[in-house]
Motif scaffolding. Structure first.
Motif, mmCIF file in Angstrom:
data_model
loop_
_atom_site.group_PDB
_atom_site.id
_atom_site.type_symbol
_atom_site.label_atom_id
_atom_site.label_comp_id
_atom_site.label_asym_id
_atom_site.label_seq_id
_atom_site.Cartn_x
_atom_site.Cartn_y
_atom_site.Cartn_z
ATOM 1 N N GLY A 1 -4.429 -34.968 -24.523
ATOM 2 C CA GLY A 1 -5.358 -34.615 -25.598
ATOM 3 C C GLY A 1 -4.953 -35.275 -26.901
ATOM 4 N N GLU A 2 -4.689 -34.453 -27.924
ATOM 5 C CA GLU A 2 -4.180 -34.929 -29.203
ATOM 6 C C GLU A 2 -2.842 -34.280 -29.514
ATOM 7 N N MET A 3 -2.056 -34.028 -28.462
ATOM 8 C CA MET A 3 -0.818 -33.270 -28.613
ATOM 9 C C MET A 3 0.370 -34.117 -29.070
ATOM 10 N N HIS A 4 0.153 -35.392 -29.413
ATOM 11 C CA HIS A 4 1.275 -36.207 -29.878
ATOM 12 C C HIS A 4 1.909 -35.629 -31.137
ATOM 13 N N ARG A 5 1.131 -34.875 -31.908
ATOM 14 C CA ARG A 5 1.679 -34.240 -33.100
ATOM 15 C C ARG A 5 2.707 -33.171 -32.756
ATOM 16 N N TYR A 6 2.580 -32.624 -31.557
ATOM 17 C CA TYR A 6 3.383 -31.453 -31.193
ATOM 18 C C TYR A 6 4.377 -31.740 -30.075
ATOM 19 N N ILE A 7 4.806 -32.989 -29.947
ATOM 20 C CA ILE A 7 5.792 -33.292 -28.912
ATOM 21 C C ILE A 7 7.052 -32.437 -29.065
ATOM 22 N N PRO A 8 7.576 -32.201 -30.280
ATOM 23 C CA PRO A 8 8.736 -31.302 -30.395
ATOM 24 C C PRO A 8 8.457 -29.900 -29.853
ATOM 25 N N VAL A 9 7.233 -29.416 -30.035
ATOM 26 C CA VAL A 9 6.878 -28.090 -29.519
ATOM 27 C C VAL A 9 6.788 -28.132 -27.991
ATOM 28 N N LEU A 10 6.173 -29.199 -27.455
ATOM 29 C CA LEU A 10 6.109 -29.363 -26.005
ATOM 30 C C LEU A 10 7.509 -29.430 -25.412
ATOM 31 N N ALA A 11 8.408 -30.130 -26.105
ATOM 32 C CA ALA A 11 9.786 -30.242 -25.626
ATOM 33 C C ALA A 11 10.477 -28.883 -25.639
ATOM 34 N N ILE B 1 -7.908 -31.095 -39.370
ATOM 35 C CA ILE B 1 -8.742 -30.061 -38.758
ATOM 36 C C ILE B 1 -8.450 -29.993 -37.262
ATOM 37 N N TYR B 2 -8.466 -31.163 -36.614
ATOM 38 C CA TYR B 2 -8.149 -31.206 -35.191
ATOM 39 C C TYR B 2 -6.721 -30.751 -34.933
ATOM 40 N N GLY B 3 -5.837 -31.073 -35.875
ATOM 41 C CA GLY B 3 -4.444 -30.671 -35.721
ATOM 42 C C GLY B 3 -4.277 -29.164 -35.684
ATOM 43 N N PHE B 4 -5.000 -28.459 -36.551
ATOM 44 C CA PHE B 4 -4.912 -26.998 -36.556
ATOM 45 C C PHE B 4 -5.502 -26.411 -35.269
ATOM 46 N N LEU B 5 -6.595 -27.001 -34.790
ATOM 47 C CA LEU B 5 -7.177 -26.533 -33.532
ATOM 48 C C LEU B 5 -6.211 -26.761 -32.368
ATOM 49 N N ASP B 6 -5.550 -27.912 -32.369
ATOM 50 C CA ASP B 6 -4.557 -28.189 -31.331
ATOM 51 C C ASP B 6 -3.371 -27.244 -31.431
ATOM 52 N N LEU B 7 -3.024 -26.857 -32.663
ATOM 53 C CA LEU B 7 -1.917 -25.919 -32.863
ATOM 54 C C LEU B 7 -2.233 -24.577 -32.219
ATOM 55 N N ILE B 8 -3.483 -24.118 -32.382
ATOM 56 C CA ILE B 8 -3.900 -22.870 -31.738
ATOM 57 C C ILE B 8 -3.831 -23.015 -30.215
ATOM 58 N N SER B 9 -4.278 -24.177 -29.724
ATOM 59 C CA SER B 9 -4.261 -24.414 -28.278
ATOM 60 C C SER B 9 -2.851 -24.385 -27.719
ATOM 61 N N ILE B 10 -1.929 -25.061 -28.412
ATOM 62 C CA ILE B 10 -0.572 -25.146 -27.881
ATOM 63 C C ILE B 10 0.129 -23.799 -27.977
ATOM 64 N N TRP B 11 -0.209 -23.000 -29.010
ATOM 65 C CA TRP B 11 0.348 -21.647 -29.090
ATOM 66 C C TRP B 11 -0.127 -20.816 -27.902
ATOM 67 N N PHE B 12 -1.416 -20.900 -27.619
ATOM 68 C CA PHE B 12 -1.960 -20.135 -26.493
ATOM 69 C C PHE B 12 -1.342 -20.588 -25.176
ATOM 70 N N LEU B 13 -1.259 -21.902 -24.985
ATOM 71 C CA LEU B 13 -0.726 -22.420 -23.723
ATOM 72 C C LEU B 13 0.746 -22.075 -23.541
ATOM 73 N N SER B 14 1.503 -22.085 -24.646
ATOM 74 C CA SER B 14 2.927 -21.756 -24.535
ATOM 75 C C SER B 14 3.137 -20.284 -24.211
ATOM 76 N N LYS B 15 2.218 -19.432 -24.663
ATOM 77 C CA LYS B 15 2.346 -17.995 -24.428
ATOM 78 C C LYS B 15 1.716 -17.563 -23.102
ATOM 79 N N PHE B 16 0.540 -18.098 -22.816
ATOM 80 C CA PHE B 16 -0.235 -17.592 -21.684
ATOM 81 C C PHE B 16 -0.710 -18.684 -20.729
ATOM 82 N N GLY B 17 -0.234 -19.930 -20.925
ATOM 83 C CA GLY B 17 -0.724 -21.031 -20.109
ATOM 84 C C GLY B 17 -0.468 -20.839 -18.625
ATOM 85 N N ARG B 18 0.652 -20.199 -18.275
ATOM 86 C CA ARG B 18 0.968 -20.013 -16.859
ATOM 87 C C ARG B 18 0.346 -18.742 -16.288
#
Length: 319
Positions: free
Chosen positions: A172-182, A213-230
């Motif tokens: 997606g556009e998660m390159h901003r959040y590679i440290p979070v993905l790591a 704007i997209y960055g904030f939306l991606d931030l919400i997505s990655i928070w959700f996925l990290s908490k409830f993605g599995r």
């Protein structure tokens, strides 16, 4: 191989030769074994011809060309798949990242045992209103939400142990959040290094205010996925139970009120005219929808298969 330098780019033909010469000079002067991987993300100028020319003159230069523009995350994903260095350095192709930082980034990974080192452009040569201020707000929100204490999530200049880039999925556009993905993948040795930021020398920026704007939306997505993605049912099921409890309490109140008034011979109204009836009906329907969303999420998770997310049009002969 000690270092892989991964460089995504879009229409940067003016800067590529100068960038290559600068990187090669730094790496050779420090006697590093290296490769430089350029990922052409659908450029419409002569960027690919320049990459092919560099590759013919230096076997350490490799290139990947996308069929069209897929975005920086997809370009990084393709570069990470091909990178074979013990330490992987990412940087932008616009000459705003300084290759002189590479030796120290390499040292921090190999000698201080960090798994990821992110650049921090403390002094920026960007427009204050359109970039600097929105960037500070964005980074503060990212720190608060993710728990990763970095000042500059979006800095293109980063260093990784190879095991990090081989075990995270940049999409997606998660390159901003590679440290979070790591961090979510279990890599906790993350730090930052203050790096020099260069003023743009050629062309113009490819990113506008909409990236925040997209960055904030991606931030919400990655928070959700990290908490409830599995286990999406943990979230949607909990909300469904809450809605059902509210619905049952409302229905119980309707029944109790009806019986109480009948027993005391008080004036009574039809159930359909009682506002609690509609509250009970609405929240039960919402609760059912939450349960269905949770079940669908679980089914999608179990049936998910890896798919090609981009089409590689061409590569250099040495990759």
């Amino acid at each position: 191989m000690q270092i892989s330098v991964v460089i995504p780019l879009l229409n940067e033909e003016q800067s590529l030769v100068e960038l290559y010469n600068w990187i090669a000079k730094v790496l050779r002067s420090n006697s590093f074994s290296y490769e430089i991987i350029f990922i052409d993300d659908g450029s419409t100028d002569n960027s690919w011809k320049t990459i092919e020319s560099l590759s013919l003159n230096d076997e350490n230069v490799k290139g990947i060309r996308f069929n069209r523009n897929y975005g920086k995350s997809q370009a990084l994903h393709a570069g990470f798949l091909k990178a074979s260095g013990d330490v992987v350095i990412t940087m932008d192709a616009d000459l705003q990242d300084n290759p002189e930082e590479i030796p120290e980034l390499y040292r921090m990974i190999t000698q201080e045992d960090y798994q990821l080192v992110s650049g921090w452009k403390k002094k920026r040569y960007d427009n204050v209103l359109t970039k600097n201020i929105p960037s500070k707000i964005f980074n503060a929100a990212a720190r608060k939400t993710s728990g990763v204490r970095l000042h500059d999530f979006n800095c293109g200049l980063k260093a990784y142990k190879q095991e990090v880039i081989k075990n995270i999925d940049v999409y997606g556009e998660m390159h901003r959040y590679i440290p979070v993905l790591a961090k979510n993948a279990g890599f906790y040795r993350i730090t930052e290094k203050e790096v020099k930021h260069q003023a743009r020398k050629y062309g113009k920026t490819k990113f506008g205010i909409n990236r925040f704007i997209y960055g904030f939306l991606d931030l919400i997505s990655i928070w959700f996925l990290s908490k409830f993605g599995r286990r999406p049912m943990h979230l949607f099921g909990s909300l469904g139970v809450l809605m059902f409890i509210i619905g049952f309490i409302s229905a119980g109140w309707i029944g109790f009120s009806k019986l109480y008034k009948l027993y005391h011979h008080q004036p009574n109204t039809l159930v359909a005219l009682n506002p609690w009836f509609y509250i009970a009906l609405t929240v039960m329907i919402i609760g059912t929808q939450f349960f269905l969303a949770g079940f669908l999420g679980e089914l999608i998770l179990r049936s998910k298969r890896d798919k090609e997310r981009y089409l590689i049009r061409k590569t250099t002969a040495n990759i």
